[in-house]
Design a protein around this motif. Structure first.
Motif: not given
Length: 336
Positions: A61-75
């Motif tokens: 299953a693949v989710s819908d896109e979530v508006a979310f600021t994904v950090p580079a080199d982060g957790d």
């Protein structure tokens, strides 16, 4: 999970491909990890607009896109509520903590009564949207790629270290780790063989433009019924052809030394030499070569690791050896 590049939205992938019954996800959230079992900036994850999804056995299953600021080199953290018992799809050696608690705590900022596990369950990928990204490189291999022997919770697997190099060089390239400890090139062992899982784990990954074919064949050399060097060379050639057919560039990694490991044999060593010479040659079909062997072997004893690069089991590189492998990846292939 630890990210390679950042972005402004993401979606998550859940796998029930090895389950025997349905996987019911009651709810799921994507958040920033704040340490331990604590998260911040938690966002609900939906599936076709619904907050829950049932994944049949053998499916994903693949989710819908979530508006979310994904950090580079982060957790980031993905928290999932499972209202019914489920099992069957697990990544055994995560080299990373997973936090598990009873009850429905998916929306909680801090899990109550949590314990830690050292495996990943059901979560099979994080797709990050970044309009400036050049694409993704898939690190495809076995335990050396998986990070066995690297510092726990340290994100020091060689693909992590490669991501560090790419960012430092100004390349916005996602790094996807498709290593499975114990995996083999030609036979099913600790997961499907590399030949059988290549479509799912490499060719079908969104944004994949490069693949590094790494260390699976070492486990074939150490098997009770090892294939010949010619058979392994043929299997590697098949992967190169399939990758090219899908439009990916291929970086072939030579096989690292392993004399002193429990399953080392003179026959296996001879085959390793033949495979490495083939990969270095002009007839391999590879677009570039990661010479992990030359980067890590002891010049005075080429069938063994440099002592400073050995984790101690003579099969898996330690921290310095993993860095040497990452440093040996030719970055020019990402700008051709």
């Amino acid at each position: 999970m630890h990210t390679s590049i950042g972005g402004d939205s993401a979606r998550v992938r859940f796998s029930n491909e090895f389950g025997s019954g349905p996987l019911v996800i009651g709810s799921a959230y994507l958040a920033r990890r704040a340490g331990g079992g604590t998260v911040t900036d938690s966002r609900p994850v939906t599936f076709g607009g619904a907050t829950s999804v049932t994944v049949p056995a053998g499916q994903t299953a693949v989710s819908d896109e979530v508006a979310f600021t994904v950090p580079a080199d982060g957790d980031v953290a993905v928290t999932v509520h499972l209202p019914t018992a489920a099992g069957g799809t697990v990544h055994g050696i995560a080299v990373q903590d997973t936090w598990v608690a009873s009850g429905d705590q998916a929306a909680a900022g801090t899990l109550s009564g949590a314990k830690t596990e050292s495996s990943w369950y059901f979560l099979s990928g994080l797709d990050v949207r970044n309009a400036g990204a050049a694409g993704a490189v898939v690190a495809f291999g076995a335990s050396i790629t998986d990070g066995f022997g690297s510092r726990f919770n340290g994100n020091q697997r060689w693909p992590d270290l490669l991501a560090d190099r790419l960012r430092a060089a100004g390349h916005t390239v996602g790094v996807l780790n498709a290593g499975i400890s114990g995996n083999r090139l030609t036979a099913g062992d600790r997961g499907e063989s590399a030949l059988n899982r290549f479509e799912r784990d490499v060719l079908s990954r969104p944004g994949a433009r490069w693949v590094i074919i790494a260390d699976d064949a070492i486990n074939d050399l150490g098997a009770a019924d090892p294939p010949t060097a010619a058979e392994l060379i043929g299997a590697l050639g098949t992967l190169v052809e399939r990758a090219h057919g899908a439009g990916l560039r291929v970086i072939c990694s030579t096989l690292t030394p392993y004399e002193g490991a429990g399953y080392w044999t003179a026959r296996g060593e001879s085959a390793r030499g033949e495979i490495n010479e083939f990969l270095r040659g002009s007839g391999s079909g590879c677009d570039a070569v990661l010479d992990a062997d030359r980067a890590t072997h002891d010049p005075s004893a080429p069938t063994r690791f440099r002592p400073a690069y050995d984790s101690g089991d003579h099969l898996h590189p330690g921290a310095a050896g993993l860095q040497a492998i990452a440093d040996a990846v030719p970055l020019d292939v990402f700008t051709r």
